[in-house]
Design a protein around this motif. Structure first.
Motif, PDB file in Angstrom:
ATOM      1  N   THR A  86       0.832  -1.206   0.000  1.00 16.27           N
ATOM      2  CA  THR A  86       0.000   0.000   0.000  1.00 16.27           C
ATOM      3  C   THR A  86       0.869   1.259   0.000  1.00 16.27           C
ATOM      4  O   THR A  86       0.652   2.178  -0.798  1.00 16.27           O
ATOM      5  CB  THR A  86      -0.946   0.000   1.219  1.00 16.27           C
ATOM      6  OG1 THR A  86      -1.784  -1.147   1.140  1.00 16.27           O
ATOM      7  CG2 THR A  86      -1.793   1.255   1.266  1.00 16.27           C
ATOM      8  N   ALA A  87       1.859   1.286   0.878  1.00 15.49           N
ATOM      9  CA  ALA A  87       2.743   2.463   0.969  1.00 15.49           C
ATOM     10  C   ALA A  87       3.496   2.686  -0.341  1.00 15.49           C
ATOM     11  O   ALA A  87       3.615   3.832  -0.804  1.00 15.49           O
ATOM     12  CB  ALA A  87       3.722   2.299   2.124  1.00 15.49           C
ATOM     13  N   SER A  88       3.985   1.615  -0.947  1.00  9.52           N
ATOM     14  CA  SER A  88       4.746   1.784  -2.184  1.00  9.52           C
ATOM     15  C   SER A  88       3.864   2.295  -3.317  1.00  9.52           C
ATOM     16  O   SER A  88       4.301   3.113  -4.131  1.00  9.52           O
ATOM     17  CB  SER A  88       5.451   0.484  -2.583  1.00  9.52           C
ATOM     18  OG  SER A  88       4.523  -0.490  -2.998  1.00  9.52           O
ATOM     19  N   HIS A  89       2.603   1.856  -3.362  1.00  6.72           N
ATOM     20  CA  HIS A  89       1.711   2.353  -4.402  1.00  6.72           C
ATOM     21  C   HIS A  89       1.350   3.819  -4.177  1.00  6.72           C
ATOM     22  O   HIS A  89       1.290   4.595  -5.135  1.00  6.72           O
ATOM     23  CB  HIS A  89       0.460   1.470  -4.520  1.00  6.72           C
ATOM     24  CG  HIS A  89       0.729   0.204  -5.243  1.00  6.72           C
ATOM     25  ND1 HIS A  89       1.074  -0.959  -4.615  1.00  6.72           N
ATOM     26  CD2 HIS A  89       0.739  -0.070  -6.571  1.00  6.72           C
ATOM     27  CE1 HIS A  89       1.277  -1.902  -5.511  1.00  6.72           C
ATOM     28  NE2 HIS A  89       1.083  -1.386  -6.720  1.00  6.72           N
ATOM     29  N   VAL A  90       1.127   4.197  -2.937  1.00  8.02           N
ATOM     30  CA  VAL A  90       0.861   5.611  -2.638  1.00  8.02           C
ATOM     31  C   VAL A  90       2.064   6.457  -3.053  1.00  8.02           C
ATOM     32  O   VAL A  90       1.916   7.507  -3.691  1.00  8.02           O
ATOM     33  CB  VAL A  90       0.520   5.802  -1.141  1.00  8.02           C
ATOM     34  CG1 VAL A  90       0.525   7.270  -0.759  1.00  8.02           C
ATOM     35  CG2 VAL A  90      -0.827   5.162  -0.811  1.00  8.02           C
ATOM     36  N   LEU A  91       3.274   5.994  -2.717  1.00  6.07           N
ATOM     37  CA  LEU A  91       4.487   6.723  -3.103  1.00  6.07           C
ATOM     38  C   LEU A  91       4.657   6.774  -4.620  1.00  6.07           C
ATOM     39  O   LEU A  91       5.050   7.814  -5.168  1.00  6.07           O
ATOM     40  CB  LEU A  91       5.717   6.099  -2.458  1.00  6.07           C
ATOM     41  CG  LEU A  91       5.906   6.367  -0.974  1.00  6.07           C
ATOM     42  CD1 LEU A  91       7.032   5.505  -0.411  1.00  6.07           C
ATOM     43  CD2 LEU A  91       6.180   7.838  -0.733  1.00  6.07           C
ATOM     44  N   LEU A  92       4.382   5.671  -5.298  1.00  9.31           N
ATOM     45  CA  LEU A  92       4.488   5.670  -6.759  1.00  9.31           C
ATOM     46  C   LEU A  92       3.551   6.701  -7.387  1.00  9.31           C
ATOM     47  O   LEU A  92       3.969   7.491  -8.243  1.00  9.31           O
ATOM     48  CB  LEU A  92       4.182   4.278  -7.328  1.00  9.31           C
ATOM     49  CG  LEU A  92       5.316   3.270  -7.302  1.00  9.31           C
ATOM     50  CD1 LEU A  92       4.809   1.869  -7.629  1.00  9.31           C
ATOM     51  CD2 LEU A  92       6.428   3.667  -8.258  1.00  9.31           C
ATOM     52  N   TYR A  93       2.293   6.704  -6.964  1.00 12.10           N
ATOM     53  CA  TYR A  93       1.351   7.693  -7.493  1.00 12.10           C
ATOM     54  C   TYR A  93       1.814   9.109  -7.153  1.00 12.10           C
ATOM     55  O   TYR A  93       1.763  10.014  -7.997  1.00 12.10           O
ATOM     56  CB  TYR A  93      -0.068   7.454  -6.966  1.00 12.10           C
ATOM     57  CG  TYR A  93      -0.809   6.362  -7.692  1.00 12.10           C
ATOM     58  CD1 TYR A  93      -1.334   6.577  -8.959  1.00 12.10           C
ATOM     59  CD2 TYR A  93      -0.983   5.109  -7.117  1.00 12.10           C
ATOM     60  CE1 TYR A  93      -2.018   5.578  -9.637  1.00 12.10           C
ATOM     61  CE2 TYR A  93      -1.663   4.095  -7.786  1.00 12.10           C
ATOM     62  CZ  TYR A  93      -2.174   4.343  -9.047  1.00 12.10           C
ATOM     63  OH  TYR A  93      -2.840   3.344  -9.716  1.00 12.10           O
ATOM     64  N   GLY A  94       2.249   9.305  -5.916  1.00 11.01           N
ATOM     65  CA  GLY A  94       2.732  10.632  -5.508  1.00 11.01           C
ATOM     66  C   GLY A  94       3.897  11.101  -6.361  1.00 11.01           C
ATOM     67  O   GLY A  94       3.925  12.253  -6.819  1.00 11.01           O
ATOM     68  N   LEU A  95       4.855  10.217  -6.595  1.00  9.42           N
ATOM     69  CA  LEU A  95       6.027  10.596  -7.392  1.00  9.42           C
ATOM     70  C   LEU A  95       5.678  10.780  -8.864  1.00  9.42           C
ATOM     71  O   LEU A  95       6.231  11.665  -9.526  1.00  9.42           O
ATOM     72  CB  LEU A  95       7.134   9.553  -7.230  1.00  9.42           C
ATOM     73  CG  LEU A  95       7.839   9.573  -5.875  1.00  9.42           C
ATOM     74  CD1 LEU A  95       8.740   8.353  -5.710  1.00  9.42           C
ATOM     75  CD2 LEU A  95       8.637  10.865  -5.707  1.00  9.42           C
ATOM     76  N   MET A  96       4.760   9.961  -9.388  1.00  6.72           N
ATOM     77  CA  MET A  96       4.370  10.108 -10.797  1.00  6.72           C
ATOM     78  C   MET A  96       3.688  11.454 -11.042  1.00  6.72           C
ATOM     79  O   MET A  96       3.718  11.976 -12.167  1.00  6.72           O
ATOM     80  CB  MET A  96       3.438   8.974 -11.227  1.00  6.72           C
ATOM     81  CG  MET A  96       4.128   7.639 -11.372  1.00  6.72           C
ATOM     82  SD  MET A  96       3.079   6.330 -12.061  1.00  6.72           S
ATOM     83  CE  MET A  96       1.791   6.150 -10.834  1.00  6.72           C
ATOM     84  N   ILE A  97       3.083  12.011 -10.013  1.00  5.87           N
ATOM     85  CA  ILE A  97       2.433  13.313 -10.150  1.00  5.87           C
ATOM     86  C   ILE A  97       3.387  14.441  -9.743  1.00  5.87           C
ATOM     87  O   ILE A  97       3.497  15.453 -10.430  1.00  5.87           O
ATOM     88  CB  ILE A  97       1.127  13.351  -9.328  1.00  5.87           C
ATOM     89  CG1 ILE A  97       0.106  12.386  -9.969  1.00  5.87           C
ATOM     90  CG2 ILE A  97       0.565  14.768  -9.224  1.00  5.87           C
ATOM     91  CD1 ILE A  97      -1.135  12.119  -9.145  1.00  5.87           C
ATOM     92  N   ALA A  98       4.109  14.251  -8.644  1.00  4.56           N
ATOM     93  CA  ALA A  98       4.982  15.311  -8.133  1.00  4.56           C
ATOM     94  C   ALA A  98       6.169  15.599  -9.048  1.00  4.56           C
ATOM     95  O   ALA A  98       6.526  16.771  -9.255  1.00  4.56           O
ATOM     96  CB  ALA A  98       5.496  14.953  -6.732  1.00  4.56           C
ATOM     97  N   LEU A  99       6.784  14.579  -9.579  1.00  4.63           N
ATOM     98  CA  LEU A  99       7.994  14.772 -10.385  1.00  4.63           C
ATOM     99  C   LEU A  99       7.765  15.661 -11.603  1.00  4.63           C
ATOM    100  O   LEU A  99       8.519  16.627 -11.812  1.00  4.63           O
ATOM    101  CB  LEU A  99       8.565  13.410 -10.772  1.00  4.63           C
ATOM    102  CG  LEU A  99      10.023  13.332 -11.148  1.00  4.63           C
ATOM    103  CD1 LEU A  99      10.946  13.998 -10.147  1.00  4.63           C
ATOM    104  CD2 LEU A  99      10.427  11.880 -11.310  1.00  4.63           C
ATOM    105  N   PRO A 100       6.731  15.417 -12.417  1.00  5.94           N
ATOM    106  CA  PRO A 100       6.498  16.341 -13.537  1.00  5.94           C
ATOM    107  C   PRO A 100       6.104  17.747 -13.084  1.00  5.94           C
ATOM    108  O   PRO A 100       6.491  18.737 -13.705  1.00  5.94           O
ATOM    109  CB  PRO A 100       5.359  15.696 -14.325  1.00  5.94           C
ATOM    110  CG  PRO A 100       5.234  14.301 -13.839  1.00  5.94           C
ATOM    111  CD  PRO A 100       5.844  14.250 -12.485  1.00  5.94           C
ATOM    112  N   LEU A 101       5.338  17.832 -11.978  1.00  8.25           N
ATOM    113  CA  LEU A 101       4.971  19.167 -11.483  1.00  8.25           C
ATOM    114  C   LEU A 101       6.196  19.937 -10.996  1.00  8.25           C
ATOM    115  O   LEU A 101       6.311  21.151 -11.248  1.00  8.25           O
ATOM    116  CB  LEU A 101       3.940  19.054 -10.359  1.00  8.25           C
ATOM    117  CG  LEU A 101       2.516  18.710 -10.792  1.00  8.25           C
ATOM    118  CD1 LEU A 101       1.624  18.482  -9.573  1.00  8.25           C
ATOM    119  CD2 LEU A 101       1.947  19.787 -11.699  1.00  8.25           C
TER     120      LEU A 101
END
Length: 181
Positions: A86-101
Motif C-alpha cells: 500500500t505504501a509503495s503504491h501511494v508513493l508511486l502515485y505521488g512521485l508520478m504526479i509530483a515529479l512532472p509538477l
C-alpha cells in the motif's frame, strides 16, 4: 487471489504504458544530466512532453484506480508486506504526479519557455521567475527522480517475488493473462 482475478483492461493498459514511459523518462533524464551540446537539447525536447504525458496519465490512472475495484492480496501475505504494498503504491502515485509538477515548476522558476512539440504548444509558467527557487527545484527534481527509480526497482522486485517465488496470482493480476470470471 479472490473474486476479482485481475485489474481491468484500462488499468492494465495504463500500468504498462506508463511503465514503459517512466523507464524511458528515467533514462532520458540520466542521459540529459550527463550530456552537453546537441544531444542534450534533443533529450530535453523529448523529456518535457513525456513528463507532461506522464502527469496527465498519472492523474487519469489515479482516478481510474480510485473508481474501480482491484484484486485483493492473498490472505496468507504477511501484514507488513500488505502495508509495504500500500505504501509503495501511494508513493508511486505521488512521485508520478509530483515529479512532472516539480519539473514544470523548475522550468517556470528558471524563466525558461516550456514548449511541447516544437512551438505549437507552450505551457504557462506555474511559478514566478526566481533563480534561487529554480536551483532548489532542480535539486528536488533530481532527488525525486532517484527516489522514483529506486521505488520502481522495488516494485519490479516485488512483482518478480509474487510471480516467480510465491506464484500467488498477484503478478498475473496486472499481466496480460486471461481474466478469470
Amino acid at each position: 487471489m479472490n473474486q476479482e482475478a485481475s485489474f481491468s483492461l484500462l488499468s492494465r493498459v495504463l500500468h504498462w504504458l506508463m511503465a514503459v514511459m517512466i523507464m524511458c523518462m528515467l533514462f532520458i533524464g540520466l542521459f540529459m544530466a550527463s550530456s552537453v551540446g546537441p544531444s542534450y537539447h534533443r533529450l530535453v525536447t523529448l523529456h518535457r512532453p513525456l513528463g507532461i504525458a506522464i502527469l496527465v496519465l498519472a492523474i487519469l490512472r489515479l482516478g481510474n484506480r480510485l473508481g474501480s475495484s482491484a484484486p485483493t492480496l492473498p490472505n496468507d501475505l504477511p501484514r507488513f508486506l500488505e502495508y509495504a504494498a500500500t505504501a509503495s503504491h501511494v508513493l508511486l502515485y505521488g512521485l508520478m504526479i509530483a515529479l512532472p509538477l516539480v519539473g514544470w515548476g523548475m522550468l517556470s522558476a528558471g524563466g525558461f519557455p516550456i514548449p511541447l512539440w516544437g512551438q505549437s504548444v507552450i505551457l504557462p509558467s506555474i511559478l514566478p521567475h526566481d533563480p534561487a527557487l529554480w536551483s532548489w527545484l532542480r535539486f528536488i527534481h533530481s532527488i525525486l527522480a532517484f527516489a522514483l527509480f529506486g521505488l520502481v526497482l522495488v516494485h519490479i522486485g516485488a512483482a518478480l517475488f509474487h510471480g516467480l517465488i510465491r506464484r500467488d496470482g498477484v503478478f498475473g493480476s496486472m499481466a496480460w493473462a486471461k481474466r478469470a470470471k
